[in-house]
Design an enzyme around this catalytic site. Structure first.
Site, PDB file in Angstrom:
ATOM      1  N   CYS A 123       0.827  -1.211   0.000  1.00 57.23           N
ATOM      2  CA  CYS A 123       0.000   0.000   0.000  1.00 57.23           C
ATOM      3  C   CYS A 123       0.863   1.263   0.000  1.00 57.23           C
ATOM      4  CB  CYS A 123      -0.921   0.012   1.220  1.00 57.23           C
ATOM      5  SG  CYS A 123      -2.313  -1.122   1.144  1.00 57.23           S
ATOM      6  N   CYS A 231      -5.552   1.541   4.208  1.00 55.79           N
ATOM      7  CA  CYS A 231      -4.356   1.422   3.382  1.00 55.79           C
ATOM      8  C   CYS A 231      -3.241   2.315   3.878  1.00 55.79           C
ATOM      9  CB  CYS A 231      -4.689   1.767   1.929  1.00 55.79           C
ATOM     10  SG  CYS A 231      -5.233   3.466   1.692  1.00 55.79           S
TER      11      CYS A 231
END
Length: 236
Positions: A123, A231
């Site tokens: 991420c 994320c």
């Protein structure tokens, strides 16, 4: 605008007064573009909230800059929706922000399927770093966060000092419910990701998103096999 509100000149008292003054989502959007003009971007994931905020922004600034963090790992339905959005809002400047490494280059350097072994690193490289790059020339960014989405978002304000990216983060939809979002989409006949019709309320990368069985926890399909709900874009 020398007196523009920025991360560096943030004042808690002014912030509280501003958030109490801006009591309507459209007022928030209008204030955002008056305050920052071309120094603000909307980081859009093209989820249901994203379609609502896109439509609202287009009414205030039809030529606004919209950034999509194109990880190269999104569902085909998401890319199909973006094509529809470009036709629906031809004046919006939609930018596909890509990571430095392609998926193949990342696999060669870090090993295959990094998202299964180290999702935070994946991420970071594919979403956080590209947004950092996009925000380098901006003072503020817009987000479709809603307080109802998760416990970690319950204290989100309209105007926020974002310690993650050292920018002002503006969230016009904090008081909207999931029903509000879909009522607006349906009333305005907006395009939306067809995965929503198949129990995907929150949609991210294909490898890290599952359909949801419990509709009361709309983010439970994200990183379902990890102790991870974000994320990293919205963490300080």
């Amino acid at each position: 605008m020398g007196d523009r509100l920025t991360y560096d000149n943030w004042d808690e008292h002014d912030h509280e007064r501003l958030n109490n003054t801006l009591t309507d989502f459209m007022d928030v959007i209008k204030w955002a573009f008056q305050e920052y003009q071309d120094k603000i971007v909307y980081a859009c994931s093209f989820g249901a909230e994203g379609m609502v905020l896109l439509d609202l922004i287009s009414k205030v600034n039809p030529q606004a800059t919209i950034v999509f963090l194109d990880t190269g790992l999104h569902f085909k339905e998401t890319y199909a929706l973006i094509d529809k959005v470009k036709q629906h809002y031809p004046k919006l400047h939609i930018k596909m922000a890509e990571p430095v490494l392609t998926v193949e280059q990342q696999a060669a350097e870090y090993g295959d399927k990094l998202w299964e072994r180290h999702p935070n690193l994946c991420c970071h490289m594919r979403k956080i770093e590209p947004l950092q790059q996009e925000l380098a020339s901006a003072d503020a960014w817009l987000s479709g966060l809603r307080r109802e989405q998760s416990v970690s978002r319950q204290n989100t304000a309209y105007i926020n000092q974002d310690d993650k990216f050292k920018r002002i983060k503006i969230c016009p939809l904090i008081h909207w419910t999931w029903d509000d979002v879909w009522r607006y989409i349906n009333l305005n006949n907006l395009p939306y990701n067809t995965l929503h019709d198949n129990h995907y309320p929150s949609i991210g990368c294909e490898m890290c998103t599952l359909p949801v069985k419990n509709e009361t926890d709309i983010r439970s399909g994200r990183w379902a096999n990890f102790a991870k709900q974000e994320c990293g874009l919205h963490q300080t």
